[in-house]
Design an enzyme around this catalytic site. Sequence first.
Site, PDB file in Angstrom:
ATOM      1  N   ASP A   1      17.659  57.456  51.487  1.00  0.00           N
ATOM      2  CA  ASP A   1      17.687  58.915  51.611  1.00  0.00           C
ATOM      3  C   ASP A   1      16.688  59.541  50.630  1.00  0.00           C
ATOM      4  O   ASP A   1      16.082  58.841  49.812  1.00  0.00           O
ATOM      5  CB  ASP A   1      19.113  59.457  51.404  1.00  0.00           C
ATOM      6  CG  ASP A   1      19.724  59.001  50.090  1.00  0.00           C
ATOM      7  OD1 ASP A   1      18.956  58.626  49.172  1.00  0.00           O
ATOM      8  OD2 ASP A   1      20.957  59.008  49.975  1.00  0.00           O
TER       9      ASP A   1
ATOM     10  N   ASP B   1       0.634  62.090  62.771  1.00  0.00           N
ATOM     11  CA  ASP B   1       0.918  61.024  63.711  1.00  0.00           C
ATOM     12  C   ASP B   1       0.082  61.176  64.981  1.00  0.00           C
ATOM     13  O   ASP B   1      -0.012  62.276  65.528  1.00  0.00           O
ATOM     14  CB  ASP B   1       2.421  61.127  64.048  1.00  0.00           C
ATOM     15  CG  ASP B   1       2.966  59.909  64.732  1.00  0.00           C
ATOM     16  OD1 ASP B   1       2.856  58.818  64.161  1.00  0.00           O
ATOM     17  OD2 ASP B   1       3.517  60.053  65.848  1.00  0.00           O
TER      18      ASP B   1
ATOM     19  N   GLU C   1      -3.687  59.797  61.641  1.00  0.00           N
ATOM     20  CA  GLU C   1      -3.613  58.471  62.257  1.00  0.00           C
ATOM     21  C   GLU C   1      -4.458  58.503  63.530  1.00  0.00           C
ATOM     22  O   GLU C   1      -4.062  59.084  64.536  1.00  0.00           O
ATOM     23  CB  GLU C   1      -2.166  58.106  62.616  1.00  0.00           C
ATOM     24  CG  GLU C   1      -2.081  56.706  63.200  1.00  0.00           C
ATOM     25  CD  GLU C   1      -0.821  56.446  64.031  1.00  0.00           C
ATOM     26  OE1 GLU C   1      -0.432  55.285  64.130  1.00  0.00           O
ATOM     27  OE2 GLU C   1      -0.234  57.399  64.587  1.00  0.00           O
TER      28      GLU C   1
HETATM   29  C1  GLC Z   1       2.667  56.340  65.301  1.00  0.00           C
HETATM   30  C2  GLC Z   1       3.679  55.887  64.285  1.00  0.00           C
HETATM   31  C3  GLC Z   1       4.653  54.972  64.964  1.00  0.00           C
HETATM   32  C4  GLC Z   1       5.341  55.742  66.064  1.00  0.00           C
HETATM   33  C5  GLC Z   1       4.343  56.340  67.025  1.00  0.00           C
HETATM   34  C6  GLC Z   1       4.976  57.356  67.905  1.00  0.00           C
HETATM   35  O1  GLC Z   1       1.897  55.302  65.767  1.00  0.00           O
HETATM   36  O2  GLC Z   1       3.039  55.287  63.197  1.00  0.00           O
HETATM   37  O3  GLC Z   1       5.596  54.452  64.073  1.00  0.00           O
HETATM   38  O4  GLC Z   1       6.210  54.886  66.764  1.00  0.00           O
HETATM   39  O5  GLC Z   1       3.312  57.007  66.353  1.00  0.00           O
HETATM   40  O6  GLC Z   1       5.333  58.483  67.162  1.00  0.00           O
END
Ligand code: GLC
Length: 507
Positions: A29, A200, A254
């Site tokens: 947490d 993300d 990402e």
């Molecule tokens: C990114 C995250 C991964 C997640 C995916 C969908 O790749 O790093 O953990 O499952 O997005 O949100």
Amino acid sequence: MTAPWWQTAVFYQIYPRSFAASRPSPTGDLAGIAARLDHLAWLGVDALWISPFYPSPQADFGYDVSDHCDVDPVYGDLADFDGLLAACHARDLKLLVDLVPNHTSDQHPWFQAAQSSRDDPKRDWYIWRDGSPDTPPNNWRAAFVHTPAWTWDDATGQWYLHLFLPEQPDLNWANPEVVEAMHGVMRFWLDRGVDGFRIDVVHGLGKAPGLPDDPEGTTLPHATLNDTAENHEIIRGLRRVVDAYPGDRLILGEVYLLDTERVATYYGHADELQLAFNFPPLYTPWKGRRWRDQLADTERWIEARGGWPTWVLSNHDNPRHRTRYGSEARARASLFLLLGLRGSPVLYAGEEIGLEDAHIPPDRVVDPGGRDGCRAPVPWTGDPDHGWGVTDPWLPWPPEPDVRNVAAQVADAGSIVHLYRRLLAARKASPALQLGDHAPVETPDGVVAWRRVGPEGGGDRVVAVNMGAEPARLDVAGRVVVASDGAGEGEPFGGTLAGDSAVLIEP
Ligand code: GLC
């Protein structure tokens, strides 16, 4: 001009379910993280990125968000978050939260409304297509589940798009209301004081008009292929949101396109991402020649356009590099890549104690994407509960938790956690390692070596990593600052680098 903080920072990713618990619990947490900040300050990292802790049905362990502006009760509440942020800032640690803008949970009120009727004002917040229930609108594949990226909604008679699980419907970023709503989410956290976002699937946001098929016969999920012109204007919009705040707020995206040339485009012209994850090195085997190619690609595509690279070897989506590379010696040596190359390193919690992936028996598998092994809880002590107050956490412990735990390693000056600490300190003390240019150093085939050049002239450092099994000669004179096996630190470099080892030299 002084460099922005994120160029010199070393980042540390926390997967909150598995980091630390503030009370006896199988899951971690936010208060548990706050209670362990002294470890991170002792280690010497500069910035934390916390994977999602928002309310979520946990179909994708938090990456299926049902409310972007709150804390899931599993992890605490907003007061815990504010406490954690204040505790970070009191220690000079920056804090990034994880923004998940490509999709929501199917339990999010936005999707619940959208799904309720074709006429709902939020219908167009998601991506719906007509068709017949047996033929999806295009050939896109979903990630993790090996099915089409479309699910038929019986009640309203249309397909909806999901690049990930059916429980993660994609938002429609072509709708300005979605853009405004997500900018509002960013402001909610920026107003609370966060230093930025890890974003993300940022390359997934803009879909090409008409949703054209992927190349025929491809088995790749569309999420790894969605490289569109639309993305760039959307990302410039995200950047404008953070740029409106003082203090160099960061967007670290990402960009899961396995091609450095394409990743580089997401830096824009200093108006898109300040930092982008570049995953090809993560998938590169422990071979000198292959790594030299990665360094050349990074220079040719990212640095040549003025982008600041990032380096990452482990995260919550891939087997840990200690497991991939197969030995602790290699895990130790690879730290010299992360901290020695030009750019911002991102460490993954637990790598500093050399954790391997947990072995997950079939009846303990919980992730549809097969990523449980790298998400096992961090053992803090050698006690049967390893500092968690329970002996059976949500995933099995990683191997050897009795000895491979934080307390045991901190007590052992020869352990890998002390190597992390020494090299982090050496990096912090060296402007060349933090910000200097780089130049190749001539080496035998299995060795990768480079010089980091002091920005003010002087203070150069040489880093060499021997990825071969045999000792290698290295024609560099100087003092060993840090060695991956601890050998000869503080002494003149003897000219030989042991197999699977690395060294930082002050020439
Ligand atoms: C990114 C995250 C991964 C997640 C995916 C969908 O790749 O790093 O953990 O499952 O997005 O949100």
